[in-house]
Design a protein around this motif. Structure first.
Motif, PDB file in Angstrom:
ATOM      1  N   ALA A 208       0.824  -1.218   0.000  1.00 54.29           N
ATOM      2  CA  ALA A 208       0.000   0.000   0.000  1.00 54.29           C
ATOM      3  C   ALA A 208       0.850   1.257   0.000  1.00 54.29           C
ATOM      4  CB  ALA A 208      -0.939  -0.019   1.216  1.00 54.29           C
ATOM      5  N   TRP A 209       2.023   1.202   0.666  1.00 56.81           N
ATOM      6  CA  TRP A 209       2.820   2.424   0.769  1.00 56.81           C
ATOM      7  C   TRP A 209       3.379   2.848  -0.575  1.00 56.81           C
ATOM      8  CZ3 TRP A 209       7.900   2.175  -0.721  1.00 56.81           C
ATOM      9  CH2 TRP A 209       8.491   0.908  -0.767  1.00 56.81           C
ATOM     10  N   THR A 210       3.560   1.888  -1.502  1.00 60.10           N
ATOM     11  CA  THR A 210       4.117   2.252  -2.805  1.00 60.10           C
ATOM     12  C   THR A 210       3.126   3.057  -3.630  1.00 60.10           C
ATOM     13  OG1 THR A 210       3.399   0.147  -3.764  1.00 60.10           O
ATOM     14  CG2 THR A 210       5.624   0.235  -2.832  1.00 60.10           C
ATOM     15  N   THR A 211       1.831   2.866  -3.377  1.00 55.20           N
ATOM     16  CA  THR A 211       0.828   3.623  -4.141  1.00 55.20           C
ATOM     17  C   THR A 211       0.801   5.089  -3.731  1.00 55.20           C
ATOM     18  OG1 THR A 211      -0.909   3.072  -2.549  1.00 55.20           O
ATOM     19  CG2 THR A 211      -0.573   1.549  -4.380  1.00 55.20           C
ATOM     20  N   ARG A 212       1.375   5.404  -2.564  1.00 53.78           N
ATOM     21  CA  ARG A 212       1.404   6.780  -2.124  1.00 53.78           C
ATOM     22  C   ARG A 212       2.618   7.536  -2.654  1.00 53.78           C
ATOM     23  NH1 ARG A 212      -0.469   4.213   2.754  1.00 53.78           N
ATOM     24  NH2 ARG A 212       1.646   4.193   3.599  1.00 53.78           N
ATOM     25  N   LEU A 213       3.515   6.843  -3.345  1.00 55.21           N
ATOM     26  CA  LEU A 213       4.691   7.468  -3.926  1.00 55.21           C
ATOM     27  C   LEU A 213       4.411   7.871  -5.365  1.00 55.21           C
ATOM     28  CD1 LEU A 213       7.495   5.074  -2.608  1.00 55.21           C
ATOM     29  CD2 LEU A 213       6.673   7.207  -1.587  1.00 55.21           C
ATOM     30  N   HIS A 214       5.079   8.915  -5.806  1.00 56.35           N
ATOM     31  CA  HIS A 214       4.897   9.385  -7.172  1.00 56.35           C
ATOM     32  C   HIS A 214       5.620   8.464  -8.148  1.00 56.35           C
ATOM     33  CE1 HIS A 214       4.147  12.240 -10.387  1.00 56.35           C
ATOM     34  NE2 HIS A 214       5.410  12.134 -10.744  1.00 56.35           N
TER      35      HIS A 214
ATOM     36  N   ASN B 197       5.418  17.150  -9.069  1.00 58.51           N
ATOM     37  CA  ASN B 197       6.225  16.128  -8.410  1.00 58.51           C
ATOM     38  C   ASN B 197       7.314  15.593  -9.334  1.00 58.51           C
ATOM     39  OD1 ASN B 197       4.657  16.073  -5.911  1.00 58.51           O
ATOM     40  ND2 ASN B 197       3.038  15.209  -7.170  1.00 58.51           N
TER      41      ASN B 197
ATOM     42  N   LEU C 287       7.538  11.799  -2.662  1.00 56.15           N
ATOM     43  CA  LEU C 287       6.481  11.786  -1.638  1.00 56.15           C
ATOM     44  C   LEU C 287       5.290  12.673  -2.007  1.00 56.15           C
ATOM     45  CD1 LEU C 287       8.688  11.927   1.592  1.00 56.15           C
ATOM     46  CD2 LEU C 287       7.652   9.925   0.515  1.00 56.15           C
ATOM     47  N   LYS C 288       5.278  13.165  -3.236  1.00 57.99           N
ATOM     48  CA  LYS C 288       4.176  13.978  -3.760  1.00 57.99           C
ATOM     49  C   LYS C 288       3.990  15.278  -2.974  1.00 57.99           C
ATOM     50  CE  LYS C 288       1.591   9.969  -5.480  1.00 57.99           C
ATOM     51  NZ  LYS C 288       0.299   9.250  -5.478  1.00 57.99           N
TER      52      LYS C 288
END
Length: 587
Positions: free
Chosen positions: A3-9, A308, A120-121
């Motif tokens: 899930a954390w990878t989807t929050r990265l640009h 970004n 990190l957008k």
């Protein structure tokens, strides 16, 4: 996928999208635009480097390498990257305090920080910096750039200029007796010529109409003014052998090749000392590049830039250029505007600009030895004038004290101290004034049958009976406005049995606001007064429920409408007086 990878640009340069359907006409447009910008970048890159306290070739290396990487990897279709005037004061100060080697390390660390911000957008966060701060430090940097060029403009015999504002003025004053009239004449001729060049071939100029509207005039008008000034005044200085300082006399010329890859000396002990320079370079690079990209968006008919992706490209460029002796790079408004006006349609133009600049350096480097430093000073003074938004000072009379204070405070702190302090204090002032303004907007108003606006609550309302008081909340109840809630018990009439808080105009509430309501409930409870809350919006209702405030108020403590709250209040008042529920007192 975690899930954390989807929050990265996702790293996706604009170039990969614009190359779809890329054809020969578009390439020719980019080729012409890139060549034009490359010519414009030549004097600017050298001038920015010299003013920053490094060799002119380091500015060229930065324009070539960083310019290519920013265009190839960035999120804008037409932005041009390279050394920028905004960095002059920052770089000069870092070199004075930490040395050139540490500047290169700080630039690399800033590159890592910029890339991380994009990953990190956080690109959109730059938009939250108030425009008053941006105008303040931009104008402040423009003043410092102009001040730093007075040594070469006047031809003063100063071995090295200090970085401090007052020290610079003192140094210029103490060396005023070394004034060189030839250098001053060249510099002023350059400055006046640049102002006149863009207006010379426009309708209404001093030239005859047939010359202004002719085809040759349109071709000449496209020639960049800095190049005209550089070539013509260098020829004048060389032919007449004027006694002025040149690139060759100060720096010994420019190499005809890119430098070899070299690792800067790096230690963690040194890196810890470079926290503030790193943050300053990263912050300024992010602000300048994204502001420049926004300017470009308004000039072209293309999808808006990806902030970004742009930060990630800026990060890569600033990480790489120090390995070749380069200085910090960012988006450059003047070259980007030139690129757009020259017909650029894709990032290919920016890549061509870098290659064109490389070709010029390899072929014409020996000729740069004769360029007078006074001419480069004139070019930078022109850049500084165009960089500053001086009309904003005249417009200050139309704005309130908070805007004036933030803009002028940031401006003076940038000039007297440095950009980091200016932005920090500017943000603190902006936040303080914002809190004050929001607290002024929050209102607690007593509501009665006479003062209730028609349609604001309901068309018909029961008239509040004696012992029932209604107050309406308006705005945002947050930590800066709780004082108005805390003082509410002092406004109650004698004999009040129930207080109703009508909140349909309350936009939001924070935890400090909730605590203020809890304390209000306790104060009223000690006086034997019941508290009822009515017409809550979604956010206040959710937070009050999660905090347990609805349980604290008890049954009917939160009513859906003001009418329902008044009914509950009347029932409670009747129960205290011993009257039958719903009856009206006599008289």
């Amino acid at each position: 996928m975690p899930a954390w990878t989807t929050r990265l640009h996702r790293f996706r340069p604009r170039l990969s999208d614009t190359l779809r359907g890329y054809d020969r006409p578009r390439f020719l447009a980019d080729l012409g635009a890139g060549a034009t910008v490359g010519i414009v970048a030549l004097p600017l890159a050298m001038a920015f480097a010299i003013a920053s306290g490094v060799k002119p070739e380091q500015g060229l290396y930065t324009a070539i390498i960083a310019g290519f990487l920013i265009s190839a990897l960035g999120g804008s279709a037409v932005q041009i990257g390279g050394p920028a005037g905004a960095f002059i004061v920052i770089i000069y100060g870092i070199i004075e305090r930490y040395g050139l080697a540490n500047l290169l390390i700080a630039t690399m660390l800033a590159g890592v920080l910029l890339f991380t911000m994009g990953l990190l957008k956080l690109g959109g966060m730059v938009r939250y910096i108030p425009v008053s701060i941006v105008i303040g430090f931009t104008n402040g940097i423009a003043v410092l750039i102009g001040l730093s060029q007075l040594r070469d403009l006047f031809g003063l015999d100063i071995a090295k200029m200090p970085a401090d504002f007052f020290a610079q003025i003192r140094t210029l004053w103490t060396h005023a007796d070394s004034f060189n009239p030839w250098a001053f004449a060249l510099g002023m001729a350059c400055l006046v010529g640049l102002f006149a060049w863009t207006k010379l071939f426009k309708p209404g100029s001093v030239l005859p109409t047939e010359l202004v509207e002719g085809r040759s005039a349109r071709v000449i008008a496209r020639v960049p003014g800095p190049i005209v000034a550089l070539i013509s005044l260098t020829l004048v200085s060389t032919v007449f052998n004027l006694p002025v300082e040149t690139i060759g006399s100060r720096f010994g010329g420019i190499p005809q090749a890119l430098p070899a890859f070299e690792l800067p000396e790096f230690t963690w002990a040194t890196a810890k000392q470079l926290l503030m320079p790193t943050l300053t370079i990263a912050l300024l690079g992010a602000i300048e590049s994204l502001l420049c990209a926004r300017v470009a968006d308004n000039m072209i008919d293309a999808p808006r830039h990806d902030p970004n992706q742009e930060l990630m490209a800026q990060g890569v460029a600033n990480f790489v250029v120090p390995f070749f002796g380069g200085i910090p790079a960012t988006g450059t408004i003047a070259r980007t505007v030139t690129n757009v006006r020259a017909g650029a349609v894709s990032p290919v133009a920016g890549m061509v600009h870098a290659l064109a600049l490389l070709a010029i350096m390899l072929v014409a480097a020996p000729l740069a030895m004769n360029v007078p430093l006074a001419v480069l000073a004139g070019i930078l003074l022109f850049v500084a004038w165009n960089m500053g938004e001086w009309h904003e000072f005249a417009r200050l009379r139309h704005f309130r004290l908070p805007y004036r204070s933030v803009l002028l405070g940031t401006f003076f702190l940038t000039v007297v101290f440095d950009l980091t302090i200016a932005v920090e204090v500017g943000l603190l002032l902006a936040c303080g004034f914002f809190i004050w303004r929001m607290s002024q907007l929050f209102q607690v108003e007593r509501v009665s049958a006479d003062t209730t606006p028609t349609g604001d609550f309901q068309d018909t309302l029961p008239t509040p009976q004696p012992g029932i008081e209604v107050y309406s909340f308006y705005g945002t109840l947050f930590f800066g406005a709780v004082g108005k809630v805390e003082s509410l018990p002092d406004r109650l009439h004698a004999g009040t049995r129930v207080v109703v808080l009508e909140m349909h105009r309350l936009i939001s509430v924070d935890t400090s606001g909730v605590d203020a309501l809890v304390q209000l409930h306790r104060q009223l409870q000690r006086r034997g007064v019941r508290l009822i809350v009515a017409a809550l919006n979604e956010q206040p209702h959710s937070l009050l429920s999660r905090s347990g405030f609805d349980t604290l108020l008890g049954e009917h403590g939160i009513a859906p409408t003001l009418a329902a709250a008044l009914d509950a209040a009347q029932l409670y008042a009747d129960s205290l007086s011993g009257r039958p529920a719903g009856s009206t007192p006599a008289g």
